[in-house]
Write a protein that holds these residues in place. Structure first.
Motif, PDB file in Angstrom:
ATOM      1  N   ARG A   1       1.347  -1.100  -0.271  1.00  0.00           N
ATOM      2  CA  ARG A   1       0.368   0.193   0.369  1.00  0.00           C
ATOM      3  C   ARG A   1       0.683   1.221   0.190  1.00  0.00           C
ATOM      4  NH1 ARG A   1      -2.738  -0.454   5.944  1.00  0.00           N
ATOM      5  NH2 ARG A   1      -0.837   0.166   6.982  1.00  0.00           N
ATOM      6  N   HIS A   2       0.295   2.920  -0.746  1.00  0.00           N
ATOM      7  CA  HIS A   2       1.145   3.595  -0.772  1.00  0.00           C
ATOM      8  C   HIS A   2       0.877   4.775   0.626  1.00  0.00           C
ATOM      9  CE1 HIS A   2       2.343   7.359  -1.814  1.00  0.00           C
ATOM     10  NE2 HIS A   2       3.442   6.478  -3.062  1.00  0.00           N
ATOM     11  N   ARG A   3       2.047   4.937   1.275  1.00  0.00           N
ATOM     12  CA  ARG A   3       1.620   5.327   2.419  1.00  0.00           C
ATOM     13  C   ARG A   3       0.542   6.610   2.478  1.00  0.00           C
ATOM     14  NH1 ARG A   3       6.499   3.086   6.273  1.00  0.00           N
ATOM     15  NH2 ARG A   3       7.577   2.507   4.768  1.00  0.00           N
ATOM     16  N   GLU A   4       0.702   7.954   1.482  1.00  0.00           N
ATOM     17  CA  GLU A   4       0.570   8.658   1.048  1.00  0.00           C
ATOM     18  C   GLU A   4      -0.614   8.668  -0.029  1.00  0.00           C
ATOM     19  OE1 GLU A   4       3.690  11.562   0.404  1.00  0.00           O
ATOM     20  OE2 GLU A   4       4.080  11.043   1.628  1.00  0.00           O
ATOM     21  N   ALA A   5      -0.893   7.426  -0.610  1.00  0.00           N
ATOM     22  CA  ALA A   5      -2.060   8.491  -1.713  1.00  0.00           C
ATOM     23  C   ALA A   5      -3.567   7.173  -1.472  1.00  0.00           C
ATOM     24  CB  ALA A   5      -1.330   7.466  -3.178  1.00  0.00           C
ATOM     25  N   ALA A   6      -3.370   6.501  -0.157  1.00  0.00           N
ATOM     26  CA  ALA A   6      -4.184   6.019  -0.373  1.00  0.00           C
ATOM     27  C   ALA A   6      -4.873   4.772  -1.441  1.00  0.00           C
ATOM     28  CB  ALA A   6      -5.539   7.021   0.013  1.00  0.00           C
ATOM     29  N   PHE A   7      -3.992   4.506  -2.131  1.00  0.00           N
ATOM     30  CA  PHE A   7      -4.317   2.620  -3.268  1.00  0.00           C
ATOM     31  C   PHE A   7      -3.718   1.458  -1.698  1.00  0.00           C
ATOM     32  CE2 PHE A   7      -0.450   4.854  -4.856  1.00  0.00           C
ATOM     33  CZ  PHE A   7      -0.026   3.564  -5.553  1.00  0.00           C
ATOM     34  N   ARG A   8      -3.772   0.870  -2.245  1.00  0.00           N
ATOM     35  CA  ARG A   8      -3.064  -0.484  -2.670  1.00  0.00           C
ATOM     36  C   ARG A   8      -3.594  -1.636  -3.803  1.00  0.00           C
ATOM     37  NH1 ARG A   8      -7.090  -1.751   1.450  1.00  0.00           N
ATOM     38  NH2 ARG A   8      -5.225  -2.322   2.732  1.00  0.00           N
ATOM     39  N   GLY A   9      -2.087  -2.515  -4.004  1.00  0.00           N
ATOM     40  CA  GLY A   9      -2.325  -3.377  -5.428  1.00  0.00           C
ATOM     41  C   GLY A   9      -1.407  -4.046  -5.148  1.00  0.00           C
ATOM     42  N   VAL A  10      -0.731  -4.651  -6.068  1.00  0.00           N
ATOM     43  CA  VAL A  10      -0.003  -5.605  -6.212  1.00  0.00           C
ATOM     44  C   VAL A  10       1.901  -5.480  -7.277  1.00  0.00           C
ATOM     45  CG1 VAL A  10      -0.778  -6.867  -8.227  1.00  0.00           C
ATOM     46  CG2 VAL A  10       0.745  -8.244  -6.952  1.00  0.00           C
ATOM     47  N   VAL A  11       2.270  -5.516  -6.421  1.00  0.00           N
ATOM     48  CA  VAL A  11       3.416  -4.793  -7.783  1.00  0.00           C
ATOM     49  C   VAL A  11       3.434  -6.029  -8.762  1.00  0.00           C
ATOM     50  CG1 VAL A  11       6.128  -4.965  -7.623  1.00  0.00           C
ATOM     51  CG2 VAL A  11       4.958  -4.741  -5.336  1.00  0.00           C
ATOM     52  N   ILE A  12       4.073  -5.399  -9.798  1.00  0.00           N
ATOM     53  CA  ILE A  12       4.190  -6.041 -10.801  1.00  0.00           C
ATOM     54  C   ILE A  12       5.599  -6.031 -11.681  1.00  0.00           C
ATOM     55  CG2 ILE A  12       1.334  -6.363 -11.802  1.00  0.00           C
ATOM     56  CD1 ILE A  12       1.536  -3.727 -13.861  1.00  0.00           C
ATOM     57  N   ASP A  13       6.057  -5.076 -11.530  1.00  0.00           N
ATOM     58  CA  ASP A  13       8.042  -4.956 -12.207  1.00  0.00           C
ATOM     59  C   ASP A  13       8.399  -3.995 -10.758  1.00  0.00           C
ATOM     60  OD1 ASP A  13       9.832  -4.711 -13.784  1.00  0.00           O
ATOM     61  OD2 ASP A  13       8.800  -3.684 -15.584  1.00  0.00           O
ATOM     62  N   VAL A  14       9.291  -4.219 -11.024  1.00  0.00           N
ATOM     63  CA  VAL A  14      10.546  -3.313  -9.977  1.00  0.00           C
ATOM     64  C   VAL A  14      11.911  -2.945 -11.303  1.00  0.00           C
ATOM     65  CG1 VAL A  14      12.036  -4.124  -8.209  1.00  0.00           C
ATOM     66  CG2 VAL A  14      10.358  -5.118  -7.883  1.00  0.00           C
ATOM     67  N   ASP A  15      12.265  -2.110 -10.986  1.00  0.00           N
ATOM     68  CA  ASP A  15      12.922  -1.002 -11.439  1.00  0.00           C
ATOM     69  C   ASP A  15      14.199  -0.979 -10.158  1.00  0.00           C
ATOM     70  OD1 ASP A  15      11.923  -0.845 -13.952  1.00  0.00           O
ATOM     71  OD2 ASP A  15      11.657   1.236 -14.090  1.00  0.00           O
ATOM     72  N   PRO A  16      15.382  -1.238 -10.463  1.00  0.00           N
ATOM     73  CA  PRO A  16      16.911  -1.103  -9.538  1.00  0.00           C
ATOM     74  C   PRO A  16      16.304   0.095  -9.294  1.00  0.00           C
ATOM     75  CG  PRO A  16      17.223  -1.522 -10.870  1.00  0.00           C
ATOM     76  CD  PRO A  16      16.175  -1.790 -11.520  1.00  0.00           C
ATOM     77  N   VAL A  17      16.675   1.416  -9.547  1.00  0.00           N
ATOM     78  CA  VAL A  17      16.850   2.973  -9.467  1.00  0.00           C
ATOM     79  C   VAL A  17      15.506   3.508 -10.615  1.00  0.00           C
ATOM     80  CG1 VAL A  17      18.665   2.684  -8.906  1.00  0.00           C
ATOM     81  CG2 VAL A  17      18.301   2.945 -11.741  1.00  0.00           C
ATOM     82  N   PHE A  18      15.183   4.390 -10.222  1.00  0.00           N
ATOM     83  CA  PHE A  18      14.569   5.792 -11.167  1.00  0.00           C
ATOM     84  C   PHE A  18      14.439   5.611 -12.574  1.00  0.00           C
ATOM     85  CE2 PHE A  18      12.387   9.538 -12.928  1.00  0.00           C
ATOM     86  CZ  PHE A  18      10.562   9.382 -12.503  1.00  0.00           C
ATOM     87  N   ALA A  19      13.826   5.271 -13.693  1.00  0.00           N
ATOM     88  CA  ALA A  19      13.725   4.675 -14.883  1.00  0.00           C
ATOM     89  C   ALA A  19      13.358   6.103 -15.421  1.00  0.00           C
ATOM     90  CB  ALA A  19      12.782   4.015 -15.460  1.00  0.00           C
ATOM     91  N   GLY A  20      13.042   6.849 -15.508  1.00  0.00           N
ATOM     92  CA  GLY A  20      12.317   8.185 -15.963  1.00  0.00           C
ATOM     93  C   GLY A  20      13.556   9.332 -16.444  1.00  0.00           C
ATOM     94  N   GLN A  21      13.432  10.655 -16.725  1.00  0.00           N
ATOM     95  CA  GLN A  21      14.239  11.769 -16.277  1.00  0.00           C
ATOM     96  C   GLN A  21      14.735  12.201 -15.637  1.00  0.00           C
ATOM     97  OE1 GLN A  21      15.146  11.928 -19.650  1.00  0.00           O
ATOM     98  NE2 GLN A  21      14.089  10.219 -20.336  1.00  0.00           N
ATOM     99  N   PRO A  22      16.442  12.571 -15.700  1.00  0.00           N
ATOM    100  CA  PRO A  22      16.637  13.164 -14.326  1.00  0.00           C
ATOM    101  C   PRO A  22      15.264  14.826 -14.105  1.00  0.00           C
ATOM    102  CG  PRO A  22      18.400  12.273 -16.063  1.00  0.00           C
ATOM    103  CD  PRO A  22      16.818  12.708 -16.150  1.00  0.00           C
ATOM    104  N   GLY A  23      15.387  14.669 -12.453  1.00  0.00           N
ATOM    105  CA  GLY A  23      14.737  15.556 -11.973  1.00  0.00           C
ATOM    106  C   GLY A  23      13.486  15.094 -12.003  1.00  0.00           C
ATOM    107  N   GLU A  24      12.748  14.295 -12.068  1.00  0.00           N
ATOM    108  CA  GLU A  24      11.140  14.294 -12.577  1.00  0.00           C
ATOM    109  C   GLU A  24      11.177  13.891 -11.141  1.00  0.00           C
ATOM    110  OE1 GLU A  24      10.733  11.308 -15.692  1.00  0.00           O
ATOM    111  OE2 GLU A  24      10.171  12.964 -17.205  1.00  0.00           O
ATOM    112  N   THR A  25      11.640  13.216 -10.340  1.00  0.00           N
ATOM    113  CA  THR A  25      11.646  12.858  -8.920  1.00  0.00           C
ATOM    114  C   THR A  25      11.358  13.771  -8.078  1.00  0.00           C
ATOM    115  OG1 THR A  25      13.513  12.119  -8.325  1.00  0.00           O
ATOM    116  CG2 THR A  25      12.322  10.366  -9.227  1.00  0.00           C
ATOM    117  N   GLY A  26      11.606  14.684  -8.036  1.00  0.00           N
ATOM    118  CA  GLY A  26      11.401  16.105  -6.731  1.00  0.00           C
ATOM    119  C   GLY A  26      12.384  15.424  -6.255  1.00  0.00           C
TER     120      GLY A  26
END
Length: 104
Positions: free
Chosen positions: A16-41
């Motif tokens: 479950r997400h600590r802040e976004a109030a949803f639960r679900g099942v893990v379907i994929d894992v990336d060892p680090v963020f897979a997006g563009q630099p700076g997108e994670t704030g």
């Protein structure tokens, strides 16, 4: 020397997400963020990120969340048996996977 990153959650694990109030099942894992630099704030990109098949009021959706924002969901009983059968396959150990993907 290479830094080895170990994911806290595995495929098929319910979280479950600590802040976004949803639960679900893990379907994929990336060892680090897979997006563009700076997108994670303010969230560190140097941690595992997970694709989670989440269940909300409007149905299912895919969320991409950092390891720091997720926790193991102790309230597994919150998923109805009908929802479980509709969305997941379940192995003998209780691990869940989307019906469209095999449990690894």
């Amino acid at each position: 020397m290479t830094n080895e990153i170990v994911a806290k959650f595995g495929l098929g694990q319910i979280v479950r997400h600590r802040e976004a109030a949803f639960r679900g099942v893990v379907i994929d894992v990336d060892p680090v963020f897979a997006g563009q630099p700076g997108e994670t704030g303010a969230i560190s990109p140097d941690q595992p990120f997970y694709q989670v098949l989440a269940l909300g009021d409007e149905g299912g959706f895919i969320a991409y969340a950092s390891e720091d924002s997720l926790e193991q969901d102790p309230e597994l009983v919150a998923m109805t048996r009908d929802a479980e059968q509709r969305w997941f396959t379940v192995d003998a150990n209780g691990r869940h996977a989307p019906r469209s993907q095999a449990i690894h």
